[in-house]
Design a protein around this motif. Sequence first.
Motif, PDB file in Angstrom:
ATOM      1  N   ASP A   1      -1.871   5.323  -9.877  1.00 51.57           N
ATOM      2  CA  ASP A   1      -1.944   5.825  -8.525  1.00 51.57           C
ATOM      3  C   ASP A   1      -0.649   5.791  -7.970  1.00 51.57           C
ATOM      4  O   ASP A   1       0.184   6.464  -7.178  1.00 51.57           O
TER       5      ASP A   1
ATOM      6  N   LEU B   1     -10.980  -7.115  -1.449  1.00 46.00           N
ATOM      7  CA  LEU B   1     -10.374  -7.376  -2.664  1.00 46.00           C
ATOM      8  C   LEU B   1      -9.725  -6.373  -3.564  1.00 46.00           C
ATOM      9  O   LEU B   1      -9.916  -5.188  -2.809  1.00 46.00           O
ATOM     10  N   PRO B   2      -8.607  -6.537  -4.226  1.00 46.82           N
ATOM     11  CA  PRO B   2      -8.053  -5.456  -4.893  1.00 46.82           C
ATOM     12  C   PRO B   2      -8.764  -4.664  -5.933  1.00 46.82           C
ATOM     13  O   PRO B   2      -9.675  -5.494  -6.600  1.00 46.82           O
ATOM     14  N   GLY B   3      -8.396  -3.484  -6.063  1.00 42.77           N
ATOM     15  CA  GLY B   3      -9.260  -2.670  -7.055  1.00 42.77           C
ATOM     16  C   GLY B   3      -8.782  -2.810  -8.494  1.00 42.77           C
ATOM     17  O   GLY B   3      -7.843  -3.830  -8.757  1.00 42.77           O
ATOM     18  N   SER B   4      -8.913  -2.089  -9.406  1.00 42.31           N
ATOM     19  CA  SER B   4      -8.428  -2.016 -10.867  1.00 42.31           C
ATOM     20  C   SER B   4      -7.075  -1.991 -10.973  1.00 42.31           C
ATOM     21  O   SER B   4      -6.350  -0.911 -10.102  1.00 42.31           O
TER      22      SER B   4
ATOM     23  N   HIS C   1      -0.038   3.964   1.537  1.00 50.23           N
ATOM     24  CA  HIS C   1       0.191   4.421   2.817  1.00 50.23           C
ATOM     25  C   HIS C   1       0.932   3.997   3.704  1.00 50.23           C
ATOM     26  O   HIS C   1       1.025   2.553   4.127  1.00 50.23           O
TER      27      HIS C   1
ATOM     28  N   ASN D   1       0.734  -0.968   0.012  1.00 48.80           N
ATOM     29  CA  ASN D   1      -0.214   0.201  -0.074  1.00 48.80           C
ATOM     30  C   ASN D   1       0.834   1.288   0.015  1.00 48.80           C
ATOM     31  O   ASN D   1       2.006   1.313   0.587  1.00 48.80           O
TER      32      ASN D   1
ATOM     33  N   HIS E   1       0.910  -5.203  -5.231  1.00 52.11           N
ATOM     34  CA  HIS E   1      -0.175  -4.679  -4.176  1.00 52.11           C
ATOM     35  C   HIS E   1      -1.002  -5.489  -4.053  1.00 52.11           C
ATOM     36  O   HIS E   1      -1.391  -6.467  -4.710  1.00 52.11           O
TER      37      HIS E   1
ATOM     38  N   LEU F   1      -4.839   1.412  -9.868  1.00 53.48           N
ATOM     39  CA  LEU F   1      -3.733   1.431  -8.726  1.00 53.48           C
ATOM     40  C   LEU F   1      -2.402   1.774  -9.249  1.00 53.48           C
ATOM     41  O   LEU F   1      -1.553   2.381  -8.656  1.00 53.48           O
TER      42      LEU F   1
END
Lengths: 334, 111
Positions: A207, A197-200, A149, A147, A190, A204
């Motif tokens: 980002d 669940l992971p996003g697209s 963060h 992540n 990631h 990602l």
Amino acid sequence: MSHTEQQELLEHLNSSQSFAERLKACSSYPLHAQAVETLQMNITRRCNLCCRHCHVAASPDRSEEMSREDMEACIRAAAHPEIKTLDITGGAPEMHSRLAWFINEAAGMQKRLLVRSNAAILLEKQYAHFLDIYADAGVEVVVSLPNLHRDRTDRMRGPEVFGKIVKALGKLNARGYGMPGTGLVLDLVHNPVGAFLPGSQTALEEDYRTRLGADYGIAFNRLYCLTNCPVGRYLDFLKRSGNLGQYIGMLKEAFNSDAVGSVMCRTTLSVGFDGRLFDCDFNQILDLTLSSEAPVHIRDFDYDKIARREIVVRGHCYSCTAGAGSSCQGSLET
Amino acid sequence: MSQQYYETKDLQDFSNIGEFAPEQGKKFFDYYISSTSGGKLSEREKALIALAVATVRHCPYCIDAYTNKCLSLGLGNDEMMEAIHVGAAMVAGDTLAHATQMRKIVKQKEM
């Protein structure tokens, strides 16, 4: 939990509709391999970190590592022309006493050679020389950065690990990794830090590229999004936190029949630290060896028997077919 | 009849809301998917808007779905909270803006 307890728990949770039944419903059962393009070697369970999501439960206290004889057997097997990629993972591969030797042997094979590193270890004096070993041999480096963060990554991987990873990525960039025109590939991974669940992968990756570039001056090639598989420590976390039933429900709800044809086990062979063969890293942890028609050990490697084997499937397989699908190479291209 | 109007598992029924009116259901989902997918605005931006609307509208299903979506897209807890504050500020502003009606009436009626 032992592998038997994990298997029993997963089967209980999937009793309403097993993965095999779901495959039957889309005419994909039994699932067969179609080739062996990647030989994934889990060479050690030792690791300098003790991540909360680690499905192999690696830690500094583990001592298991692949013998030189089995590593040599891997090299013999990988000489088969259909095998294009040697994918080295662990634990922390750098903590295997013969990794440098193995890279030297494998580098001459004209295969794609990649190492999955936690990167933080490359800051330790004892292991810092791998930065140059990797660059000199043209090894692709795959680094897990769950992540962007800091607090989330540190909660998953340990205190101050985020900062160490970023620092190590800077050192890899300084050697040309992830930089245009060098041919040195640096990919990131990631994982969701929690029970979702992971996003697209596209969103990602954009980002990650923007923020790592702007905040730390870090460059990389690709981001792989991995769905956390409910085995090992991640299964413990789901059970302890009361999220297990809902997480399994999410995986089943997100089942994507289009992803079935591209799941990584159809083109990958996983070798355990003890030389035993599995359809994937997750089956390795659950002690589900290859189906009966195929050899069980790398020293008995037989391409033709393995390349068309029936894949051993259980409830945890839903994690590779959820949404866009998931593999060690990220979302599936369907 | 279930014991509660809102149950967590009901969220999984969302994909079935076209039942009894499949034509309208399909049109809704086509619209829903195209509106919430990335376009000029990114998927992340749209997820934050949806989360703010979900909290303003007090929809437990949408709050669950879009909190998970924001987490999946790597959005920070601080970013999610900022989006909810936008919703809260809009609700407060909307309420206060309607004080105009009260003030107008008061000014018309009072001696």
